[in-house]
Design a protein around this motif. Structure first.
Motif, short mmCIF file in Angstrom:
data_model
loop_
_atom_site.label_atom_id
_atom_site.label_comp_id
_atom_site.label_asym_id
_atom_site.label_seq_id
_atom_site.Cartn_x
_atom_site.Cartn_y
_atom_site.Cartn_z
N LEU A 13 0.86 -1.18 0.00
CA LEU A 13 0.00 0.00 0.00
C LEU A 13 0.89 1.23 0.00
CD1 LEU A 13 -2.76 1.42 0.27
CD2 LEU A 13 -2.51 1.18 2.74
N GLU A 14 0.65 2.09 -0.97
CA GLU A 14 1.37 3.36 -1.01
C GLU A 14 0.35 4.47 -1.09
OE1 GLU A 14 4.61 5.64 -3.79
OE2 GLU A 14 4.56 3.46 -3.81
N MET A 15 0.41 5.38 -0.12
CA MET A 15 -0.52 6.50 -0.10
C MET A 15 0.28 7.79 -0.09
SD MET A 15 -3.68 5.42 2.37
CE MET A 15 -2.79 5.00 3.84
N SER A 16 0.21 8.50 -1.17
CA SER A 16 0.78 9.84 -1.23
C SER A 16 -0.33 10.71 -1.78
CB SER A 16 2.05 9.85 -2.08
OG SER A 16 1.81 9.27 -3.34
N GLY A 17 -0.15 11.32 -2.93
CA GLY A 17 -1.26 12.04 -3.54
C GLY A 17 -2.33 11.06 -4.00
N ALA A 18 -1.88 9.94 -4.53
CA ALA A 18 -2.79 8.89 -4.99
C ALA A 18 -2.60 7.66 -4.10
CB ALA A 18 -2.49 8.54 -6.44
N ILE A 19 -3.48 6.71 -4.26
CA ILE A 19 -3.40 5.45 -3.50
C ILE A 19 -3.08 4.34 -4.48
CG2 ILE A 19 -4.68 3.78 -2.11
CD1 ILE A 19 -6.45 6.13 -1.18
N CYS A 20 -2.08 3.55 -4.17
CA CYS A 20 -1.75 2.39 -4.99
C CYS A 20 -1.76 1.17 -4.08
CB CYS A 20 -0.38 2.57 -5.65
SG CYS A 20 0.01 1.22 -6.77
N LEU A 21 -2.71 0.29 -4.31
CA LEU A 21 -2.88 -0.92 -3.50
C LEU A 21 -2.64 -2.14 -4.38
CD1 LEU A 21 -3.85 -2.44 -0.91
CD2 LEU A 21 -6.18 -2.20 -1.80
N HIS A 177 -7.94 8.23 4.09
CA HIS A 177 -7.19 8.98 3.08
C HIS A 177 -8.13 9.55 2.02
CE1 HIS A 177 -3.34 10.01 1.23
NE2 HIS A 177 -3.90 9.71 0.06
N ILE A 178 -9.09 8.76 1.58
CA ILE A 178 -10.06 9.23 0.58
C ILE A 178 -10.95 10.31 1.19
CG2 ILE A 178 -12.09 8.53 -0.77
CD1 ILE A 178 -10.63 5.88 -1.31
N SER A 179 -11.30 10.17 2.47
CA SER A 179 -12.11 11.20 3.13
C SER A 179 -11.37 12.52 3.20
CB SER A 179 -12.47 10.75 4.55
OG SER A 179 -13.28 9.60 4.51
N GLN A 180 -10.05 12.49 3.36
CA GLN A 180 -9.26 13.73 3.37
C GLN A 180 -9.32 14.43 2.01
OE1 GLN A 180 -5.32 12.62 4.60
NE2 GLN A 180 -5.88 12.57 6.77
N TRP A 181 -9.41 13.65 0.93
CA TRP A 181 -9.54 14.27 -0.39
C TRP A 181 -10.80 15.09 -0.48
CZ3 TRP A 181 -8.47 9.41 -3.86
CH2 TRP A 181 -7.10 9.13 -3.87
N SER A 182 -11.91 14.52 0.00
CA SER A 182 -13.18 15.22 -0.12
C SER A 182 -13.16 16.48 0.75
CB SER A 182 -14.35 14.33 0.26
OG SER A 182 -14.22 13.86 1.59
N LYS A 183 -12.45 16.46 1.88
CA LYS A 183 -12.35 17.67 2.71
C LYS A 183 -11.52 18.75 2.02
CE LYS A 183 -12.83 15.19 7.05
NZ LYS A 183 -12.14 14.72 8.27
N CYS A 184 -10.48 18.32 1.29
CA CYS A 184 -9.63 19.27 0.59
C CYS A 184 -10.34 19.90 -0.59
CB CYS A 184 -8.35 18.59 0.08
SG CYS A 184 -7.27 18.06 1.41
N LEU A 185 -11.27 19.17 -1.22
CA LEU A 185 -11.96 19.68 -2.38
C LEU A 185 -13.09 20.65 -2.02
CD1 LEU A 185 -12.18 16.42 -4.53
CD2 LEU A 185 -10.63 18.35 -4.84
N ILE A 186 -13.53 20.62 -0.76
CA ILE A 186 -14.65 21.50 -0.34
C ILE A 186 -14.17 22.90 -0.12
CG2 ILE A 186 -16.32 21.95 1.48
CD1 ILE A 186 -16.65 18.94 1.75
#
Length: 186
Positions: A13-21, A177-186
Motif C-alpha cells: 500500500l502506497e498513499m501519497s497524492g494517490a493510492i496504490c494498493l 485517506h479518501i475522506s481527506q480528499w473530499s475535505k480538501c476539495l470543499i
C-alpha cells in the motif's frame, strides 16, 4: 501530505497524492508450480516435435494436425498464464482524485484493465458476507480491525470488489485517506 508505504507479504500500500494498493495472490507450492510449468512446456513442445517428424518423414500436414496444434498451443498458453498468476500475480488498484484503475498484474503482462471515472467514491468491507461501510465499522467495538476482509469501492452506485483480502485496519486507513480528499476539495 506525507507518503505512507506499507509492505507485507500479502499486499503493498502506497498513499501519497494517490493510492496504490497491490493485493498479492497466495503463492502456490513449488511442486504444483513446477508441475504446471512442466505440463505447459510438454504440451508446447509436442506439436513442434510432431511437425519436425512429419516434415522429415515426408508425410503431408493435414488439417486435423493443424487444428490439434492450435488447441495444444492454446492449452499451453492457458497453463503458462496460470503458472504466472500463481507465481507473480497481484491485483492492482490505483485510486486518484476522480478515477480508479483496476488490473491484474502477471509480472510479464497486465490483464483485465478497468478504468472508472467517478464523482463519488465510498469504501466498504465485506464482513461476514455483508457489505459494511468502513465509517460504521470504526465505531463498532465488536469488529476486530486485525482480521482480513475484501475491500469494496462504491463508485457512483457501482460496486467494485477485490478478489484478495487485506486487513481491516488497512481498509480503514484507505477510507480515511479518501475522506481527506473530499475535505480538501470543499
Amino acid at each position: 501530505m506525507e507518503a505512507k508505504k506499507k509492505i507485507t507479504q500479502m499486499y503493498n500500500l502506497e498513499m501519497s497524492g494517490a493510492i496504490c494498493l497491490n493485493i498479492h495472490v497466495n503463492k502456490a507450492n513449488k511442486i504444483m508450480l513446477g508441475s504446471i510449468l512442466s505440463l505447459a512446456l510438454i504440451i508446447f513442445l509436442i506439436p513442434i516435435s510432431a511437425f519436425i517428424a512429419l516434415t522429415i518423414i515426408g508425410e503431408g500436414i493435414h488439417f486435423g494436425f493443424i487444428l490439434t496444434c492450435v488447441i495444444e498451443l492454446l492449452t499451453s498458453g492457458y497453463l503458462t498464464r496460470l503458472y504466472l498468476w500463481n507465481k507473480y500475480g497481484k491485483e492492482v488498484f490505483e485510486i486518484q482524485y476522480n478515477s480508479l484503475l483496476l488490473y491484474y498484474d502477471y509480472k510479464f503482462f497486465k490483464d483485465n484493465r478497468q478504468q472508472y471515472n467517478f464523482k463519488s467514491i465510498s469504501v466498504y468491507s465485506e464482513y461476514n458476507g455483508v457489505l459494511m461501510a468502513v465509517s460504521k465499522m470504526v465505531s463498532n467495538p465488536k469488529i476486530n480491525t486485525e482480521t482480513s476482509s475484501v475491500i469494496c469501492f462504491e463508485i457512483d452506485g457501482k460496486i467494485v470488489k477485490s478478489e484478495g483480502m487485506i486487513p481491516l485496519e488497512t481498509i480503514i486507513s484507505i477510507d480515511r485517506h479518501i475522506s481527506q480528499w473530499s475535505k480538501c476539495l470543499i
